[in-house]
Design a protein around this motif. Structure first.
Motif, short mmCIF file in Angstrom:
data_model
loop_
_atom_site.label_atom_id
_atom_site.label_comp_id
_atom_site.label_asym_id
_atom_site.label_seq_id
_atom_site.Cartn_x
_atom_site.Cartn_y
_atom_site.Cartn_z
N GLY A 89 0.80 -1.22 0.00
CA GLY A 89 0.00 0.00 0.00
C GLY A 89 0.84 1.26 0.00
N GLN A 90 0.28 2.32 0.62
CA GLN A 90 0.91 3.64 0.58
C GLN A 90 2.28 3.66 1.23
OE1 GLN A 90 -3.19 5.78 1.61
NE2 GLN A 90 -1.55 7.25 1.41
N ILE A 91 2.44 2.93 2.34
CA ILE A 91 3.71 2.99 3.05
C ILE A 91 4.82 2.35 2.20
CG2 ILE A 91 3.36 0.83 4.34
CD1 ILE A 91 5.15 4.06 5.55
N LEU A 92 4.50 1.30 1.47
CA LEU A 92 5.51 0.68 0.60
C LEU A 92 5.91 1.65 -0.50
CD1 LEU A 92 7.27 -1.65 -0.34
CD2 LEU A 92 5.29 -2.55 -1.60
N LYS A 93 4.94 2.32 -1.11
CA LYS A 93 5.25 3.29 -2.17
C LYS A 93 6.16 4.40 -1.65
CE LYS A 93 0.94 2.54 -4.74
NZ LYS A 93 -0.34 3.16 -5.17
N GLN A 94 5.88 4.86 -0.41
CA GLN A 94 6.70 5.93 0.15
C GLN A 94 8.09 5.43 0.51
OE1 GLN A 94 5.19 9.07 0.35
NE2 GLN A 94 7.29 9.82 0.62
N ILE A 95 8.17 4.20 1.02
CA ILE A 95 9.48 3.60 1.33
C ILE A 95 10.32 3.49 0.05
CG2 ILE A 95 10.59 1.38 1.88
CD1 ILE A 95 8.50 1.07 4.13
N GLU A 96 9.71 3.01 -1.02
CA GLU A 96 10.44 2.86 -2.28
C GLU A 96 10.83 4.22 -2.85
OE1 GLU A 96 8.51 -1.37 -3.83
OE2 GLU A 96 7.61 0.53 -4.47
N LYS A 97 9.98 5.21 -2.68
CA LYS A 97 10.28 6.55 -3.17
C LYS A 97 11.45 7.17 -2.41
CE LYS A 97 8.23 11.18 -3.57
NZ LYS A 97 7.02 12.02 -3.31
N ASN A 116 -0.73 -2.00 10.43
CA ASN A 116 -0.76 -0.93 11.43
C ASN A 116 0.13 0.23 11.00
OD1 ASN A 116 0.91 0.11 14.12
ND2 ASN A 116 -1.31 -0.01 14.42
N VAL A 117 1.32 -0.07 10.48
CA VAL A 117 2.23 0.98 10.03
C VAL A 117 1.59 1.76 8.88
CG1 VAL A 117 4.52 1.49 9.11
CG2 VAL A 117 4.23 -0.39 10.73
N ASN A 118 0.96 1.04 7.96
CA ASN A 118 0.30 1.70 6.83
C ASN A 118 -0.86 2.57 7.30
OD1 ASN A 118 0.25 2.04 3.94
ND2 ASN A 118 -1.66 0.88 3.93
N ASP A 119 -1.63 2.08 8.28
CA ASP A 119 -2.74 2.88 8.82
C ASP A 119 -2.22 4.14 9.49
OD1 ASP A 119 -4.60 1.06 7.93
OD2 ASP A 119 -4.84 0.05 9.87
N ARG A 120 -1.14 4.02 10.24
CA ARG A 120 -0.55 5.20 10.89
C ARG A 120 -0.08 6.21 9.84
NH1 ARG A 120 0.71 5.13 16.13
NH2 ARG A 120 2.49 6.53 15.83
N PHE A 121 0.50 5.69 8.77
CA PHE A 121 0.99 6.57 7.70
C PHE A 121 -0.18 7.30 7.03
CE2 PHE A 121 2.47 7.12 3.21
CZ PHE A 121 3.37 8.14 3.48
N LYS A 122 -1.26 6.57 6.75
CA LYS A 122 -2.41 7.19 6.11
C LYS A 122 -3.01 8.28 7.01
CE LYS A 122 -4.52 3.26 5.05
NZ LYS A 122 -5.53 2.32 4.48
N GLN A 123 -2.99 8.07 8.33
CA GLN A 123 -3.50 9.06 9.25
C GLN A 123 -2.66 10.34 9.23
OE1 GLN A 123 -6.29 9.22 11.25
NE2 GLN A 123 -6.94 7.41 10.13
N VAL A 124 -1.33 10.18 9.24
CA VAL A 124 -0.49 11.39 9.26
C VAL A 124 -0.56 12.12 7.92
CG1 VAL A 124 1.10 10.37 10.94
CG2 VAL A 124 1.68 10.26 8.52
N MET A 125 -0.85 11.42 6.84
CA MET A 125 -0.95 12.07 5.55
C MET A 125 -2.19 12.94 5.45
SD MET A 125 1.75 11.44 3.88
CE MET A 125 1.35 11.87 2.20
#
Length: 278
Positions: free
Chosen positions: A172-180, A268-277
């Motif tokens: 999901g979003q956290i993987l995309k951001q990690i790769e970026k 959980n990490v992805n959910d936390r990331f989506k919240q801060v975004m």
């Protein structure tokens, strides 16, 4: 105005009256109650104006509903009174992370070490913010608040960051951001591991989000409160104090870190990331 819109606004207005009663009976402090009630009154005034505005449309209804949902979120996340922090329950059984983290370690880590941080934070807050003033100087209690508060808040994230049903790799979003930001998942994993291994003595490895730079970062926190970066948000934390692994791995911190990757709760990490975004 559409009659359905009008009825919906009237229902919201009546719900606001009930919400005010709920707030008055809540555990919020008197100051927080007054502040929240003032916000609800302003919101209800807005509804009243919309009721007499013949041109009110669906966009305004969406906005007014969203504000009402924010009030609900505030009540669900009601503030903790000073000196009243409690040990959070684990989201799984003490043996759920075996064989990667043993039941004995999880039990002691949670009920003894984390509880000690909760107790220490409560004592510091009572000395700083209530009438239960301690004899020690102010700086003593500020240090205690920083140390025990960091321990309590980081552990509260740590438990949620793990699961017996780990997918082993982010998505999901956290993987995309990690790769970026790091180039690849493997680059990130290797750097995070090296940071965790580099901690001298007691501390944490932390994956952070920086709202200012709009980038992820990895940082070591030593003794909880040292080397932290202001205005950043922890997404993934790894406790590398010896109490987190010594019973199972003795002084082999590297093996503990390698095992830990098998229980990371990437949802959980992805959910936390989506919240801060947001």
């Amino acid at each position: 105005m559409n009659t359905e819109y009008q009825q919906y606004l009237e229902d919201l207005f009546n719900w606001g009256k009930k919400l005010k009663t709920t707030i008055e009976k809540s555990d919020l402090s008197e100051h927080e109650k007054a502040h929240t009630l003032e916000q609800v009154d302003s919101w209800m005034d807005h509804i009243h104006h919309l009721l007499i505005d013949a041109d009110a449309g669906p966009e305004q209804l969406i906005d007014i509903r969203a504000k009402g949902e924010q009030f609900l979120d505030q009540l669900r996340k009601s503030s903790v009174p000073y000196g009243k922090h409690q040990l959070p329950a684990l989201p799984y059984a003490y043996n759920a992370l075996e064989p990667y983290i043993s039941e004995r370690i999880m039990y002691l880590h949670h009920t003894k070490h984390h509880q000690a941080y909760v107790d220490g934070l409560n004592e510091a807050e009572k000395a700083l913010y209530t009438n239960e003033k301690g004899k020690e100087p102010l700086k003593h209690w500020l240090r205690e608040q920083a140390f025990h508060g960091s321990g309590h808040y980081l552990h509260s994230i740590f438990w949620e960051n793990m699961t017996p049903n780990s997918k082993k790799k982010p998505s999901g979003q956290i993987l995309k951001q990690i790769e970026k930001d790091f180039g690849s998942w493997n680059n990130f994993k290797q750097l995070f591991t090296r940071v965790a291994e580099s901690v001298e003595g007691d501390g944490w490895a932390v994956l952070l989000w920086s709202p200012i730079s709009q980038k992820l970062a990895i940082q070591s926190f030593e003794k909880h409160q040292l080397f932290q970066i202001p205005n950043t948000i922890p997404l993934l934390v790894l406790d590398v104090w010896e109490h987190a692994y010594y019973l199972q791995h003795e002084n082999d911190k590297a093996s503990y870190i390698e095992n830990w990757w098998n229980v990371v709760n990437w949802e959980n990490v992805n959910d936390r990331f989506k919240q801060v975004m947001k």
